[in-house]
Motif scaffolding. Sequence first.
Motif, PDB file in Angstrom:
ATOM      1  N   GLU A 132     -20.005 -26.035 -62.612  1.00 19.77           N
ATOM      2  CA  GLU A 132     -20.178 -25.604 -61.151  1.00 19.77           C
ATOM      3  C   GLU A 132     -20.483 -24.181 -61.147  1.00 19.77           C
ATOM      4  O   GLU A 132     -20.326 -23.429 -62.040  1.00 19.77           O
ATOM      5  N   GLN A 133     -21.576 -24.458 -60.615  1.00 17.40           N
ATOM      6  CA  GLN A 133     -22.854 -23.344 -59.982  1.00 17.40           C
ATOM      7  C   GLN A 133     -21.395 -21.933 -59.015  1.00 17.40           C
ATOM      8  O   GLN A 133     -21.404 -20.802 -59.456  1.00 17.40           O
ATOM      9  N   GLU A 134     -21.269 -22.367 -58.222  1.00 15.04           N
ATOM     10  CA  GLU A 134     -19.781 -21.681 -57.437  1.00 15.04           C
ATOM     11  C   GLU A 134     -18.734 -21.405 -58.493  1.00 15.04           C
ATOM     12  O   GLU A 134     -18.277 -20.340 -58.067  1.00 15.04           O
ATOM     13  N   GLY A 135     -18.580 -22.292 -59.542  1.00 13.96           N
ATOM     14  CA  GLY A 135     -17.929 -21.705 -60.711  1.00 13.96           C
ATOM     15  C   GLY A 135     -17.803 -20.923 -61.351  1.00 13.96           C
ATOM     16  O   GLY A 135     -17.408 -19.465 -61.654  1.00 13.96           O
ATOM     17  N   MET A 136     -19.196 -20.630 -61.645  1.00  7.90           N
ATOM     18  CA  MET A 136     -19.851 -19.804 -62.542  1.00  7.90           C
ATOM     19  C   MET A 136     -20.203 -18.107 -61.178  1.00  7.90           C
ATOM     20  O   MET A 136     -19.637 -17.353 -61.931  1.00  7.90           O
ATOM     21  N   GLU A 137     -20.084 -17.767 -60.537  1.00  5.29           N
ATOM     22  CA  GLU A 137     -19.937 -17.476 -59.367  1.00  5.29           C
ATOM     23  C   GLU A 137     -18.642 -16.809 -59.289  1.00  5.29           C
ATOM     24  O   GLU A 137     -18.305 -15.475 -58.788  1.00  5.29           O
ATOM     25  N   LEU A 138     -17.109 -17.556 -58.904  1.00  7.04           N
ATOM     26  CA  LEU A 138     -16.014 -17.552 -58.621  1.00  7.04           C
ATOM     27  C   LEU A 138     -15.626 -16.531 -60.583  1.00  7.04           C
ATOM     28  O   LEU A 138     -15.259 -15.492 -60.430  1.00  7.04           O
ATOM     29  N   LEU A 139     -16.246 -17.478 -60.911  1.00  9.30           N
ATOM     30  CA  LEU A 139     -16.008 -16.807 -62.692  1.00  9.30           C
ATOM     31  C   LEU A 139     -16.385 -15.038 -62.375  1.00  9.30           C
ATOM     32  O   LEU A 139     -15.574 -13.688 -63.136  1.00  9.30           O
ATOM     33  N   GLU A 140     -17.340 -14.844 -62.612  1.00  8.54           N
ATOM     34  CA  GLU A 140     -17.921 -13.590 -62.215  1.00  8.54           C
ATOM     35  C   GLU A 140     -17.356 -12.250 -61.817  1.00  8.54           C
ATOM     36  O   GLU A 140     -16.835 -11.728 -62.098  1.00  8.54           O
ATOM     37  N   GLN A 141     -17.211 -12.952 -60.313  1.00 10.09           N
ATOM     38  CA  GLN A 141     -15.806 -12.431 -59.571  1.00 10.09           C
ATOM     39  C   GLN A 141     -14.624 -12.182 -59.869  1.00 10.09           C
ATOM     40  O   GLN A 141     -14.569 -10.621 -59.408  1.00 10.09           O
ATOM     41  N   MET A 142     -13.559 -12.981 -60.553  1.00  9.49           N
ATOM     42  CA  MET A 142     -12.771 -13.042 -60.791  1.00  9.49           C
ATOM     43  C   MET A 142     -12.831 -11.685 -62.619  1.00  9.49           C
ATOM     44  O   MET A 142     -12.084 -11.320 -62.430  1.00  9.49           O
ATOM     45  N   THR A 143     -13.392 -11.906 -63.120  1.00 10.10           N
ATOM     46  CA  THR A 143     -13.349 -11.324 -64.845  1.00 10.10           C
ATOM     47  C   THR A 143     -14.750 -10.509 -65.076  1.00 10.10           C
ATOM     48  O   THR A 143     -14.824 -10.053 -65.823  1.00 10.10           O
ATOM     49  N   GLY A 144     -15.792 -10.582 -64.387  1.00 10.95           N
ATOM     50  CA  GLY A 144     -17.154  -9.878 -64.611  1.00 10.95           C
ATOM     51  C   GLY A 144     -17.944 -10.832 -65.605  1.00 10.95           C
ATOM     52  O   GLY A 144     -18.676 -10.045 -66.042  1.00 10.95           O
ATOM     53  N   ILE A 147     -14.107 -21.484 -77.563  1.00 11.98           N
ATOM     54  CA  ILE A 147     -15.168 -20.990 -76.638  1.00 11.98           C
ATOM     55  C   ILE A 147     -15.009 -22.717 -75.458  1.00 11.98           C
ATOM     56  O   ILE A 147     -13.434 -22.970 -75.462  1.00 11.98           O
ATOM     57  N   ALA A 148     -15.282 -22.001 -74.353  1.00 14.31           N
ATOM     58  CA  ALA A 148     -14.998 -23.071 -73.145  1.00 14.31           C
ATOM     59  C   ALA A 148     -15.938 -24.380 -73.046  1.00 14.31           C
ATOM     60  O   ALA A 148     -17.505 -23.473 -72.637  1.00 14.31           O
ATOM     61  N   TYR A 149     -16.600 -25.286 -73.043  1.00 14.01           N
ATOM     62  CA  TYR A 149     -17.467 -26.102 -72.644  1.00 14.01           C
ATOM     63  C   TYR A 149     -17.442 -26.397 -71.512  1.00 14.01           C
ATOM     64  O   TYR A 149     -16.039 -27.814 -71.027  1.00 14.01           O
ATOM     65  N   ALA A 150     -17.809 -26.506 -69.941  1.00 14.34           N
ATOM     66  CA  ALA A 150     -18.320 -27.321 -68.728  1.00 14.34           C
ATOM     67  C   ALA A 150     -16.769 -26.961 -68.396  1.00 14.34           C
ATOM     68  O   ALA A 150     -16.523 -27.703 -67.389  1.00 14.34           O
ATOM     69  N   ALA A 151     -16.007 -26.276 -68.171  1.00 14.26           N
ATOM     70  CA  ALA A 151     -14.798 -25.966 -68.180  1.00 14.26           C
ATOM     71  C   ALA A 151     -14.896 -26.100 -66.243  1.00 14.26           C
ATOM     72  O   ALA A 151     -15.885 -24.604 -65.843  1.00 14.26           O
ATOM     73  N   SER A 152     -14.219 -26.987 -65.451  1.00 18.71           N
ATOM     74  CA  SER A 152     -14.627 -26.126 -64.520  1.00 18.71           C
ATOM     75  C   SER A 152     -13.410 -25.582 -63.679  1.00 18.71           C
ATOM     76  O   SER A 152     -12.035 -26.548 -63.870  1.00 18.71           O
ATOM     77  N   LEU A 153     -13.748 -25.075 -62.537  1.00 21.71           N
ATOM     78  CA  LEU A 153     -12.561 -24.102 -61.807  1.00 21.71           C
ATOM     79  C   LEU A 153     -12.171 -25.391 -59.854  1.00 21.71           C
ATOM     80  O   LEU A 153     -10.864 -25.504 -59.357  1.00 21.71           O
ATOM     81  N   GLY A 154     -13.257 -26.116 -59.805  1.00 24.18           N
ATOM     82  CA  GLY A 154     -12.432 -27.132 -59.217  1.00 24.18           C
ATOM     83  C   GLY A 154     -12.624 -26.672 -57.539  1.00 24.18           C
ATOM     84  O   GLY A 154     -12.480 -26.990 -56.368  1.00 24.18           O
ATOM     85  N   ILE A 155     -13.069 -25.423 -57.777  1.00 20.77           N
ATOM     86  CA  ILE A 155     -12.954 -24.438 -56.030  1.00 20.77           C
ATOM     87  C   ILE A 155     -14.370 -23.754 -55.111  1.00 20.77           C
ATOM     88  O   ILE A 155     -15.238 -23.829 -56.658  1.00 20.77           O
ATOM     89  N   SER A 156     -14.306 -23.361 -54.392  1.00 20.49           N
ATOM     90  CA  SER A 156     -15.180 -22.254 -54.138  1.00 20.49           C
ATOM     91  C   SER A 156     -14.906 -21.812 -52.952  1.00 20.49           C
ATOM     92  O   SER A 156     -16.027 -21.120 -52.609  1.00 20.49           O
ATOM     93  N   ARG A 157     -13.600 -21.206 -52.777  1.00 19.66           N
ATOM     94  CA  ARG A 157     -13.449 -19.594 -52.490  1.00 19.66           C
ATOM     95  C   ARG A 157     -12.322 -19.475 -53.736  1.00 19.66           C
ATOM     96  O   ARG A 157     -11.396 -19.560 -54.549  1.00 19.66           O
TER      97      ARG A 157
END
Length: 351
Positions: free
Chosen positions: A177-189, A143-153
């Motif tokens: 972060e919300q931005e991380g959630m959105e980026l992760l979905e774009q990258m991985t589904g 599991i990943a808890y609150a892993a941060s991508l730290g970026i917005s692009r």
Amino acid sequence: MARAGIITFLHNNNYGSSLQAYALQRTLRELGCECLHLDYEPDRKEKIWNLLTSGNDLKLILDGIRKRSVWADQSGARRKSEAIPAFYRKRMQLSAPCRNRKDLRRESENCDLLVCGSDQIWNPVWLNPAYFLTFAGNEKNKIAYAASLGISRLPKSSKIRKIKRWTKNFRAISVREQEGMELLEQMTGLKADVMPDPVCLLTRDEWNGIAGDAPEGEPYLLCYFIGENADYWNRVRQLQAETGLRVLVMPVTAESYRSGYELLDGAGPEEFLGAVRDAACFCTDSFHGLVFGTIFGTRTDVCRRYREDDPESKNSRVDQFLRDMESSSLEEMRKQGREWLQRVLYKTHKA
């Protein structure tokens, strides 16, 4: 009782990293887990292997050398680098040292559950497969808890492919972060939840319980800067003129050491907490500095470390926390994070 192994940044000489690690381990123990942190500090060979396979920029190694050269010249920085491992020995359970993937695999063999998080362990700028738990087989509960991508692009496509491959066998994922959630979905589904940083999982009283004594003397304006920016010191002068307070600097950068102000040098994590708690005013560019200032109710003035047009900007974590505080409370965030962990622990135990 489930046995959990946790991996995050432990050896980057940073107060926020060490305290979020402590908070997550303490919380998991309170939720019924027997747990330890995998004491990962990659050796030179592992770092070179990761640089070549992850597509990271060579400047990361050069930046590391530059930072270490600053710290090597300062006795206080050396005391701080000793104080953080001492904090771990006092407050946490760590595995035997892990210098590479083989060591991580060995130390995690007896774990029922592996947890990565929090902090910017999934930041594509310094991608490392270890923080995606790739050293363990797919039969492990991950599991990943609150892993941060730290970026917005979005990062470059080669890194997207790696992140997609490395995250496909997780039982549950939350990001910070919300931005991380959105980026992760774009990258991985994958659809991740957004959860608060682990330091929010403990109450003010619990942090007070481990905080050190405040610095002696007159009330002070505390300054703690991770980055270098001349505008920071302009702001410090403005705050000093406004408040009349004595200025006290917890130095990290060469610029901080040259500031000309009184230094609070060589402090460990507990002393950092005490200094933030008892400051009359706190000026910082640190995400965790902002969070602890909020937890302790300290007047906190935040300097933005990155330009908004910087493709590597990590301002999203500050923005996320400020949004959370507008719509929620620390107690609600604490409850949300602990309930998420409790649900995931129950599901993985039943699996």
